[in-house]
Design a protein around this motif. Structure first.
Motif, PDB file in Angstrom:
ATOM      1  N   UNK A 138       1.188  -0.827   0.439  1.00 41.90           N
ATOM      2  CA  UNK A 138      -0.637  -0.145   0.062  1.00 41.90           C
ATOM      3  C   UNK A 138       0.885   1.067   0.165  1.00 41.90           C
ATOM      4  N   UNK A 139       0.265   2.244  -1.003  1.00 42.42           N
ATOM      5  CA  UNK A 139       1.196   3.517  -0.399  1.00 42.42           C
ATOM      6  C   UNK A 139       1.111   4.055   0.514  1.00 42.42           C
ATOM      7  N   UNK A 140       2.369   4.856   0.726  1.00 43.67           N
ATOM      8  CA  UNK A 140       3.521   5.298   2.724  1.00 43.67           C
ATOM      9  C   UNK A 140       2.077   6.474   2.699  1.00 43.67           C
ATOM     10  N   UNK A 141       1.846   6.182   3.897  1.00 41.11           N
ATOM     11  CA  UNK A 141       1.204   7.586   4.574  1.00 41.11           C
ATOM     12  C   UNK A 141       2.295   9.368   4.129  1.00 41.11           C
ATOM     13  N   UNK A 142       3.132   9.067   4.183  1.00 35.99           N
ATOM     14  CA  UNK A 142       4.094  10.057   3.732  1.00 35.99           C
ATOM     15  C   UNK A 142       4.441  10.514   2.488  1.00 35.99           C
ATOM     16  N   UNK A 143       4.209  10.054   1.834  1.00 39.96           N
ATOM     17  CA  UNK A 143       3.821   9.579  -0.166  1.00 39.96           C
ATOM     18  C   UNK A 143       2.782  10.161  -0.790  1.00 39.96           C
ATOM     19  N   UNK A 144       1.654   9.675   0.368  1.00 40.96           N
ATOM     20  CA  UNK A 144       0.646   9.981   0.544  1.00 40.96           C
ATOM     21  C   UNK A 144       0.178  11.013   0.119  1.00 40.96           C
ATOM     22  N   UNK A 145       0.263  11.706   1.238  1.00 44.53           N
ATOM     23  CA  UNK A 145       0.310  13.165   1.341  1.00 44.53           C
ATOM     24  C   UNK A 145       1.080  14.947   0.173  1.00 44.53           C
ATOM     25  N   UNK A 146       2.131  14.232  -0.385  1.00 41.38           N
ATOM     26  CA  UNK A 146       2.681  15.107  -0.770  1.00 41.38           C
ATOM     27  C   UNK A 146       2.271  14.958  -2.088  1.00 41.38           C
TER      28      UNK A 146
END
Length: 312
Positions: free
Chosen positions: A1-9
């Protein structure tokens, strides 16, 4: 699953680019389409995009604005309807939720009548083993068309630049988002046929607030250097890539700016700063030798030191 940090960016980048893209699209056409597709249930993508659209609600009168949202989320329609009411989106904005993955994008765009008008597609394919060719071909029916792709996981080995070229996009740039935690890196791909929009995308890419724990990496950099997100990125990788390009033959400043924008993670504007340093160091030469470093100035690696050898 996509990482939360990269998803926010990624969400922040999408919203910032929508702020640039929407006024241009509205000036160009009386109809436009925004397509959002994600295999995971990243609900904030659609909510953030609708909020960005709401900022331009006063300019939608008499226009047809279509938002297609593809996600395998059974509650998608109810959530988006609630978001529309909360944001006060006008009736000119038609939101079409489809509880399916990005693979149905071609059919969804045909049904929405997206062809022939401005189209921006955001496709998170990190959890979707789908072929890029039919997706990008469907997006390319927009006039103009642009695609922002997120690759990783099942789609990590895709060849996005080649697929974008086959679909008719003339410009494609890639950057890797590398989190400092244990989550995997993701590849962000932007495809367009308009240099002005590529420059705008690059400007927003580097203007993001510095995200703790996420840095950029150029997929073409053999040394894989990590770059902090800043308005003044470290010039080392760009210096090496420009020298490698000039080893193939001389180029004008304009050609080098285009090369940087489409073939590296850097902006066209970064080239001037790096060329100035290379000229001062004697690593490259210019013709004509004097005057402003304009776009028609030719840069060459054919430089010799006093000993008759070309500097490294």
């Amino acid at each position: 699953m996509s990482g939360a940090r990269t998803a926010a960016l990624r969400r922040e980048l999408l919203v910032r680019y929508l702020d640039v893209w929407l006024p241009r699209a509205l000036n160009r056409s009386r109809r436009l389409t925004v397509a959002l597709g994600y295999a995971g249930v990243d609900r904030d993508v659609a909510d953030a995009s609708l909020a960005a659209l709401a900022e331009f609600a006063d300019r939608f009168a008499g226009r047809r604005v279509t938002v297609v949202v593809l996600a395998p989320d059974p509650g998608l329609a109810e959530r988006l309807a609630t978001a529309q009411r909360r944001l006060g989106l006008p009736a000119d904005v038609a939101v079409h939720p489809i509880a399916a993955g990005p693979d149905v994008l071609p059919a969804a765009l045909r049904a929405a009548g997206a062809a022939g008008a401005p189209l921006l597609a955001y496709l998170d394919l990190t959890d979707a083993p789908v072929s890029l060719d039919p997706l990008l071909a469907a997006v390319a029916a927009g006039r103009p068309a642009e695609a922002l792709l997120v690759l990783g996981g099942a789609a990590a080995d895709a060849a996005p630049t080649a697929a974008a070229g086959r679909a008719g996009f003339t410009l494609c740039t890639e950057v890797e988002l590398v989190p400092d935690d244990a989550t995997a890196a993701e590849r962000l791909v932007f495809a367009t046929s308009h240099g002005r929009n590529l420059d705008a995308f690059k400007d927003e890419l580097w203007a993001l607030d510095e995200y703790a724990g996420v840095r950029y990496r150029d997929p073409r950099d053999p040394e894989g250097h990590l770059l902090d997100i800043t308005l003044n990125p470290h010039p080392g990788p760009l210096r090496r890539e420009l020298l490698a390009r000039l080893d193939e033959g001389p180029a004008t400043v304009t050609e080098l700016r285009q090369f940087a924008a489409s073939q590296t993670v850097y902006r066209a504007a970064d080239v001037t700063r790096v060329l100035g340093a290379l000229l001062a160091a004697g690593s490259v030469s210019r013709a004509p030798e004097g005057g402003r470093l304009g776009g028609d100035v030719v840069i060459s690696r054919e430089v010799t030191s006093p000993g008759g050898r070309r500097p490294a």
